[in-house]
Design a protein around this motif. Structure first.
Motif, PDB file in Angstrom:
ATOM      1  N   ARG A   1     -10.578   3.439  -2.682  1.00  0.00           N
ATOM      2  CA  ARG A   1      -9.581   2.591  -3.339  1.00  0.00           C
ATOM      3  C   ARG A   1      -9.227   1.391  -2.446  1.00  0.00           C
ATOM      4  O   ARG A   1      -9.129   0.255  -2.901  1.00  0.00           O
ATOM      5  N   LEU A   2      -9.040   1.648  -1.121  1.00  0.00           N
ATOM      6  CA  LEU A   2      -8.697   0.573  -0.191  1.00  0.00           C
ATOM      7  C   LEU A   2      -9.824  -0.456  -0.130  1.00  0.00           C
ATOM      8  O   LEU A   2      -9.573  -1.661  -0.040  1.00  0.00           O
TER       9      LEU A   2
ATOM     10  N   GLU B   1      -2.208   5.509   2.152  1.00  0.00           N
ATOM     11  CA  GLU B   1      -3.072   4.355   2.432  1.00  0.00           C
ATOM     12  C   GLU B   1      -2.704   3.726   3.776  1.00  0.00           C
ATOM     13  O   GLU B   1      -3.575   3.392   4.592  1.00  0.00           O
TER      14      GLU B   1
ATOM     15  N   THR C   1      -9.095   7.659  -1.278  1.00  0.00           N
ATOM     16  CA  THR C   1      -8.246   6.602  -0.706  1.00  0.00           C
ATOM     17  C   THR C   1      -9.084   5.508  -0.047  1.00  0.00           C
ATOM     18  O   THR C   1      -8.833   4.309  -0.242  1.00  0.00           O
TER      19      THR C   1
ATOM     20  N   PRO D   1       0.842  -1.208   0.000  1.00  0.00           N
ATOM     21  CA  PRO D   1       0.000   0.000   0.000  1.00  0.00           C
ATOM     22  C   PRO D   1       0.873   1.251   0.000  1.00  0.00           C
ATOM     23  O   PRO D   1       2.010   1.209   0.462  1.00  0.00           O
TER      24      PRO D   1
END
Lengths: 863, 110
Positions: free
Chosen positions: B52-53, B10, B49, B6
């Motif tokens: 996305r995670l 992140e 973020t 990551p």
């Protein structure tokens, strides 16, 4: 504490397809509430605004229901702008040229519309239900005649006078100059605009013995009093007289005249020479409801003709018969409508030239960038993305140019009214007036469509074709555009050359007097009831004291300053060919002294001037002008002959002792009229002007005169000093202004035309590199190729100039009214612009021609 | 999860989520990052973020109740998944290995 609604709505819209939008908004609301508690509402709002911006720009990158990424429009757009800015930075010359052309065009459009609309709107203000008339008696008017009109006309609610003059306003120790209007209060009461503060002028304000009052314009109130509402009741000094402020007019109410800001009641003193014509006295009247301007005019004529018949010796035979009455709104607009409409027409031509330029530049640029765009498509960018980038790039250019153009245009517009002669009703609209803004916005939008739309369409068309990329060869269109530009530039240049010749002609006219460094000030000692010899003595004393002050070269008195005051006209009886009064020839009368002859540098051609010996006890003497000598005694020497001028004493002889060069006194463009000069000591006249020649400014002369007059005869009113050079310039009317404005537009159009020709030829050379290279490789000489480019450039320019000359001939007919001493088909006015344009075309073609010759054959063939 | 690492931000977001435990949702994570890491966070970056995670399977989210401060809008609670915990450890181990023996050289550079 709730979050700012507008920002919340923006975020909600941006996240419309985000499944987590509600929780994100919730977080923002919670954050806002927290920050409000910690640091106050303002800081919380600022924080919210920052978060909104970041969300608008980036989105949240969430997945929508079907698992696809939600990419925000804002994100793509901001990205596009970033790419555009980088692309523009790589080609600063292109960006700067396009922005320069657009900004100046937008500025010209904004300024032209601002001045035209401002003047038009202001003209409407200066009226009352379309019943306010301006009466034009043809002959200069006097206070006595105004009184007669007031009493004897039947169809008016009010008849009044108006004097427009520059004034100096003094507050504490600060002084500022502005435009003043002295207006009969009964007319003021009829104006459309109501006071913003306090009251307007009221009929009692005009009565003798009342405290002098003043109504301020909005702009002056803002500048001098910082908009203080307690201004009512304050004392200010207006051109030396203390007046109490009784009202403030609303913004925009600055008629008549260029930005009038001071209104005072017109008080014409009873003793102020009842029938002394005041050239600047204008007659304003409000007709009764239902009375047409024609009926009103006939009423005025009836009264004036009756007056002439009662005093036939005093008034010319045609007095009053030609009087006209015009709606005030029409008159103030009509006086300047030709120059202003000409300005709009010139701006429109410029706009066309600039539009062609921008389109040409955009086309050339998109040709150059075809490869770059194709590479981007090959790398996976969609056609929509490429078009989006082109549009974003052009939006940046158009936006920056639009804002710059607006700023420059507003500044320009403020300068334009000062170019017009004093008293012209020209005003600029405010910088945020809707119509000029709308047009500026429209031009910005059109520019955007041109510089963005042309390459975008070009790109879409060229990528739709399945075959290998083919270059657009729209040479035919580009050439026609260059021809059109050269034609439009010709029209503008020839028209401004015609006006330039007019102004040069007016400048070169022999005036018969020298206005340089000369200043005229009205001083009216007639308001003291003095006997003629006492008055003369007082004037001698004032002149003597002023003469003694430093910098003053000459000083004297004159009854009518050329081009400023109209002289009175009297019948002439010649001793050697006597006639009845009614059949006698007439001539204009000037009462002067030796000092005034000196100040004006009148040229004595024959005989002698006046001297101290020509006093009340000596033989009456006169100087006559050349025209009078030639028309009254053709072929004879007039020196020593005698004339009489008084219809009531038709044999009181005056001896001619000299001949003076003709003086232009009524109008620059009119041929000379017979005129004669009498010495002040021998002819008592109620009101005279003081003329002073000195090395200092009009304002300095005014203060000297005011001081001296105050010492010599306290209570004497002193007028505002007028520089004679300015008087002469004002007499040239709008021709000078138009020349200036059109010359600027024409020069811009020529420069833009040159840019257009250059862009077109340079584009042609770029497109033909392969062909040129091949021909060079096959043995063509570089010189031959260069010549080819030059000849193309010259041919296009010549074609444009020929077409433009026809247009210029038509334009010349349209502006005939502004021309003086030059034919609309003046050969010089056509030749000079034509040569200038051909030379410009040649210069614009040189660089592309040189580039064509330098094409390396091998490299060109490889492409 | 393979050997994917990551990114820095992140990692910081996941650590903040772990530190907050059951109270981890958008606003508290932003506060934690600001208070503990001294890093001002823009909403655009934070939610991008988090999304996305979640897409990578390193975080999971669930909707919770709303409060008055939020105008009744739900909270989106965050929790680190086992894959997320693995990714964090991988990231920390790689960092630790790289850091070994570097301290002295850092001084020398200065």
């Amino acid at each position: 504490m709730s979050a700012p609604r507008l920002l919340e709505a923006l975020v909600a819209r941006r996240l419309a397809s985000d499944p987590h939008a509600a929780s994100t908004l919730g977080d923002l609301a919670e954050g806002h509430a927290h920050r409000t508690r910690e640091g106050g509402r303002v800081r919380a709002d600022l924080w919210y605004a920052r978060q909104t911006l970041s969300l608008l720009a980036r989105g949240t990158d969430a997945l929508d229901g079907s698992g696809r990424r939600v990419a925000g429009r804002g994100e793509r757009w901001l990205h596009g702008v970033g790419v555009s800015l980088r692309a523009l930075r790589r080609r600063p010359a292109f960006a700067l040229t396009v922005m320069g052309v657009m900004a100046f065009t937008i500025a010209a459009v904004f300024a032209a519309f601002s001045v035209t609309m401002g003047t038009f709107e202001a003209a409407r203000w200066w009226s009352h239900d379309e019943r306010t008339l301006q009466i034009w008696p043809e002959y200069p008017f006097s206070r006595g005649q105004l009184d007669v009109l007031r009493k004897e006309t039947a169809l008016f609610d009010a008849v009044g006078g108006m004097l427009r003059r520059p004034v100096v306003v003094t507050l504490d120790d600060r002084s500022m100059g502005t435009a003043g209007v002295a207006l009969s209060p009964e007319i003021f009461a009829e104006l459309r605009a109501r006071p913003f503060l306090g009251r307007g002028l009221e009929p009692e304000d005009g009565e003798p013995g009342r405290e002098p009052v003043v109504v301020l314009g909005y702009g002056l109130w803002q500048r001098a009093f910082a908009g203080d509402p307690d201004v009512l009741g304050t004392l200010v000094e207006v051109s030396g007289e203390r007046r109490r402020v009784v009202g403030v007019m609303p913004p925009g109410a600055n008629q008549p005249g260029p930005g009038a800001e001071i209104w005072t009641p017109l008080v014409l003193n009873q003793r102020d020479g009842d029938f002394w014509p005041l050239r600047e006295l204008e007659i304003v009247a409000v007709a009764r409801a239902g009375v047409s301007p024609i009926e009103a005019r006939d009423d005025v004529r009836r009264v004036l003709i009756a007056l002439q018949q009662r005093f036939s010796g005093f008034f010319p035979a045609d007095f009053g018969r030609e009087a006209t009455a015009v709606l005030s709104s029409d008159r103030s607009w009509g006086a300047v409508s030709t120059p202003l409409l000409l300005l709009l027409a010139g701006t429109t031509l410029l706009l066309l030239v600039a539009g062609i330029d921008i389109g040409n530049l955009a086309l050339a640029r998109s040709l150059e960038r075809q490869t770059e765009m194709r590479v981007r498509v090959a790398l996976g960018a969609s056609r929509a993305q490429v078009v989006g980038q082109i549009l974003a790039e052009s939006a940046v250019l158009a936006g920056v140019s639009g804002i710059a153009g607006w700023g420059i245009g507003a500044a320009l517009a403020r300068q334009v009214p000062a170019l017009f002669p004093f008293g012209s009703p020209v005003v600029a609209a405010s910088a945020t007036a809707p119509v000029p803004l709308l047009f500026a916005a429209l031009v910005t939008l059109l520019s955007w469509i041109l510089i963005g739309g042309v390459p975008a369409a070009h790109f879409l068309i060229s990528t739709r074709r399945a075959e290998a990329p083919r270059r657009m060869t729209r040479v035919g269109v580009a050439r026609w555009l260059v021809v059109t530009q050269a034609g439009l530039a010709t029209v503008l240049l020839v028209t401004s050359a015609l006006l330039l010749r007019t102004v040069r002609g007016l400048d070169r006219l022999p005036l018969g007097f020298d206005p340089t460094d000369a200043v005229a000030v009205a001083v009216a000692p007639s308001s003291l009831a003095l006997t003629a010899p006492a008055l003369n003595g007082l004037r001698d004393e004032i002149a003597r004291r002023i003469d003694a002050t430093p910098n003053v070269q000459a000083v004297g008195w004159i009854s009518a300053v050329p081009l400023l005051d109209p002289p009175n006209t009297f019948p002439i009886n010649r001793e050697d060919q006597q006639t009845k009064v009614s059949e006698a020839p007439t001539a204009a009368q000037f009462v002067v002294d030796a000092g005034a002859i000196d100040v004006l540098r009148l040229d004595i051609l024959q005989g002698r001037g006046f001297d101290a010996g020509d006093d009340a006890r000596a033989e009456p003497v006169a100087l006559i002008n050349e025209t009078m000598a030639k028309t009254l005694w053709p072929g004879r020497d007039p020196i020593g002959l005698r004339i009489a001028i008084d219809p009531h004493d038709w044999e009181r002889w005056i001896r001619v002792v000299g001949v003076v060069r003709d003086v232009r006194y009524r109008d620059l463009a009119l041929p000379s009229q017979p005129a004669y000069f009498l010495p002040r000591a021998q002819m008592s006249v109620p009101a005279l002007r003081l003329v002073v020649r000195s090395g200092t400014s009009a304002a300095a002369v005014q203060s000297v005169v005011r001081t001296v007059v105050a010492e010599t005869g306290p209570g004497l009113p002193t007028g505002t000093a007028r520089s004679l050079a300015q008087v002469v310039r004002d007499a040239q009317g709008p021709a000078r202004v138009m020349t200036w404005l059109l010359s600027v537009l024409a020069m811009l159009a020529t420069a833009l035309g040159a840019v257009g020709l250059y862009a077109s030829l340079a584009g042609w050379v770029t497109r033909r590199r392969t062909e040129i290279g091949t021909r060079l490789a096959l043995g063509a000489s570089p010189g031959e190729l260069s010549r080819g480019v030059l000849v193309t450039g010259l041919t296009l320019t010549t074609a444009g100039v020929l077409v433009g000359s026809i247009g210029a001939a038509l334009a010349g007919r349209a502006v005939r009214g502004l021309l003086f001493g030059v034919s609309p088909l003046d050969p010089l006015a056509f030749m000079v612009p034509i040569v200038l344009l051909l030379a410009t075309g040649l210069v614009a073609a040189i660089l592309p021609a040189v580039r064509a010759a330098r094409v390396p054959p091998a490299q060109a063939l490889r492409q | 999860m393979s050997g994917e690492f990551p990114g820095e931000f992140e990692v910081m977001v996941m650590l903040a989520v772990l530190r907050l435990g059951d109270d981890a949702y958008g606003w508290t994570v932003a506060q934690e990052l600001e208070d503990v890491a001294g890093r001002a966070v823009s909403s655009g970056a934070l939610y991008t973020t988090i999304n996305r995670l979640e897409r990578k399977g390193l975080l999971r989210t669930r909707e919770g109740e709303g409060t008055e401060d939020r105008g009744g809008r739900p909270r989106r609670y965050l929790a680190v998944t086992p894959a997320g915990a693995d990714a964090l450890e991988r990231s920390r181990d790689a960092m630790n290995r790289l850091w070994q023996g570097v301290q002295g050289r850092l001084g020398a550079v200065r």
